[in-house]
Design an enzyme around this catalytic site. Structure first.
Site, PDB file in Angstrom:
ATOM      1  CG  ASP A 179      -2.006  -0.989   1.196  1.00  0.00           C
ATOM      2  OD1 ASP A 179      -2.094  -1.717   0.182  1.00  0.00           O
ATOM      3  OD2 ASP A 179      -2.769  -1.072   2.165  1.00  0.00           O
ATOM      4  CG  ASP A 412      -7.371  -5.771   7.869  1.00  0.00           C
ATOM      5  OD1 ASP A 412      -6.300  -6.327   7.567  1.00  0.00           O
ATOM      6  OD2 ASP A 412      -8.482  -6.191   7.502  1.00  0.00           O
TER       7      ASP A 412
HETATM    8  C1  BGC Z   1       0.074  -4.231  10.506  1.00  0.00           C
HETATM    9  C2  BGC Z   1       1.344  -4.946  10.871  1.00  0.00           C
HETATM   10  C3  BGC Z   1       1.113  -6.441  10.852  1.00  0.00           C
HETATM   11  C4  BGC Z   1       0.513  -6.878   9.527  1.00  0.00           C
HETATM   12  C5  BGC Z   1       0.189  -8.347   9.455  1.00  0.00           C
HETATM   13  C6  BGC Z   1      -0.479  -4.747   9.214  1.00  0.00           C
HETATM   14  O1  BGC Z   1      -1.726  -4.174   8.964  1.00  0.00           O
HETATM   15  O2  BGC Z   1       0.285  -2.857  10.448  1.00  0.00           O
HETATM   16  O3  BGC Z   1       1.749  -4.556  12.156  1.00  0.00           O
HETATM   17  O4  BGC Z   1       2.318  -7.136  11.069  1.00  0.00           O
HETATM   18  O5  BGC Z   1      -0.666  -6.148   9.270  1.00  0.00           O
HETATM   19  O6  BGC Z   1      -0.893  -8.697  10.239  1.00  0.00           O
END
Ligand code: BGC
Length: 474
Positions: A179, A412
């Site tokens: 992103d 998320d």
């Molecule tokens: C988060 C990370 C996380 C990843 C996987 C992302 O949205 O910001 O901290 O490791 O998702 O779950």
């Protein structure tokens, strides 16, 4: 690059060629059978890499995720699936016992991959300055101008660890910066969707600087495979049908502009990944995006808000077409695509079983589509989602693999603000009551409630994903 690192790399390359059984060696062997000094020539390093690192490969199972999955009711059935290892902050490189990464650092994961006998490990490089500029839930630790810290304290130590000859037999897939670049097309002035943070990142160029640096430094290792994140069709699938908002060609051009920056070459890019941590389906089985309903093609009908002039209906067509577009922007003709299918299954009781019989185009689409989001711009903890295709190599032409990069069960973003030391903000798109903004066409967020901050575990979400899996999990 320092002299000492160059030297270290040379040793790494020799060992790589000796150990990596399935890799075509870049090392010349003379008549007596002794290896000559390997070349540092990037073309030779690139040649030493296999075309599809997933082909015939056993992919690393992250024990931190696997343990959480196995502890959930029914979770054993998928706990041995490979998922991405996210290096989502500098501390994650060493392993600092955070809720997202557990106590395992990069070296621990690589050691564990060797002891599993894995051929491939999937590492997510995710710590850009000014990270996640169009949203708040995954803002990171590095402010917009911290490019030197990104290079020196994040990328360099990762490269040094991966360069250890002990890992020369592993193919290390690096998923690079989720992103990020498409935001510099879609969420900047003069578009109405612009955010201040994305305008800042466009002006300072630190996304391009950081990503090209990562590509060049990681790509110089003989056993790494860089796949750059390319958003998803519901983000940059607009191009030909509505050239006024051409995200498709403009994004490919922006990716192409990385070639040559910080010494990054086309050969430092093995491919691209779409749909990372998103919910877009592979294909809509019951309708085509340009099908004529009510006398007009669906993708040219202003009443069909779900499509809204997008050229695509799913990730598979999009990824294949985007691959071609990337090649025409300077990437190698044999690049491959990955698609994250961890949460795009949309099975369960509410899944349509055939096309709608309605002759009203908007009703037809809404009753026929398997993706049940309110709108394709919705990205946070989508209620009703299910696991998608299980990870697999070479499922379709141009696609190196379906992968699970977002570990199912990891949030998320939080449903409301939760103070935290990770730099994570609260994004209203994660609030189930939020009615939306211009970036999701002012639709409800569709998010689940009671969710923890991004990356943290949610049993409820994991169980729903399992229940709504498609193909179903037996
Ligand atoms: C988060 C990370 C996380 C990843 C996987 C992302 O949205 O910001 O901290 O490791 O998702 O779950």
């Amino acid at each position: 690059m320092s002299l000492s690192r160059r030297k270290h790399r040379r040793v790494g390359l020799l060992a790589a060629a000796a150990l990596a059984a399935t890799t075509v060696s870049a090392v010349a062997v003379n008549a007596a059978g002794a290896e000559e000094h390997p070349s540092q020539d990037p073309a030779e390093i690139a040649q030493a890499k296999v075309d599809n690192p997933y082909a015939g490969a056993q992919v690393y199972v992250n024990p931190v995720w696997s343990e959480k999955a196995a502890a959930e009711p029914g979770g054993e059935a998928i706990a041995d699936q490979p998922t991405g290892v996210w290096l989502d902050r500098i501390g994650a490189i060493e392993g600092n016992d955070s809720p997202t990464t557990g106590s395992m650092g990069l070296k621990d994961h690589l050691d564990e991959a060797v002891s599993q006998g894995a051929d491939v490990i999937q590492i997510v490089i995710y710590n850009l300055p000014g990270r996640d500029c169009a949203a708040l839930a995954s803002n990171g630790e590095l402010p917009a101008d911290a490019i030197d810290r990104y290079k020196g304290e994040y990328i360099d130590p990762i490269v040094d660890i991966m360069d250890d000859p002990a890992y020369a037999g592993l193919r290390i897939v690096n998923v690079i910066e989720i992103d990020s670049l498409p935001n510099l097309i879609t969420n900047v002035a003069p578009r109405e969707t612009a955010t201040d943070n994305c305008n800042t990142m466009k002006a300072n160029g630190n996304y391009q600087d950081g990503i090209s640096y990562a590509l060049a430094e990681l790509g110089a290792l003989p056993n790494t495979y860089n796949y750059i994140d390319a958003g998803h069709h519901g983000w940059i699938g607009w191009g030909d049908t509505n050239p006024q908002y051409d995200n498709f060609h403009a994004s490919a051009e922006l990716f192409g502009s990385l070639i040559g920056m910080n010494g990054a070459t086309a050969s430092d890019v093995h491919g691209f990944i779409t749909n990372t941590a998103n919910y877009s389906v592979l294909e809509e089985p019951y309708w085509e995006v340009d099908q004529v309903v009510g006398g007009q093609p669906i993708n040219q009908n202003p009443d069909v808000k779900w499509v809204d002039w997008n050229d695509f209906n799913g990730e598979l067509d999009f990824a294949q077409a985007f691959r071609e577009e990337l090649v025409s922007n300077g990437f190698n003709s044999n690049i491959g695509m990955l698609i994250d299918t961890s949460r795009n299954g949309w099975g369960g009781a509410d899944r349509p079983t055939g096309p709608s019989s309605s002759s009203d185009p908007a009703t037809f689409v809404d009753e026929s589509r398997i993706d049940r989001r309110y709108q394709k711009g919705n990205w946070c903890n989508q209620a009703g989602a299910g696991l998608g295709e299980r990870p697999q190599a070479a499922p379709e032409s141009g696609i190196d693999a379906y992968v699970w990069i977002k570990p199912p069960g990891e949030s998320d973003g939080s449903s409301e603000y939760i103070p935290n030391p990770e730099g994570k903000g609260f994004d209203e798109m994660c609030d189930p009551d939020y009615q939306g903004n211009i970036r999701n066409g002012n639709n409800p967020s569709g998010a689940r409630g009671d969710m923890p901050i991004s990356g943290h575990w949610s049993s409820e979400q994991f169980q729903e994903l399992l229940q709504n899996a498609y193909p179903p999990v037996n």
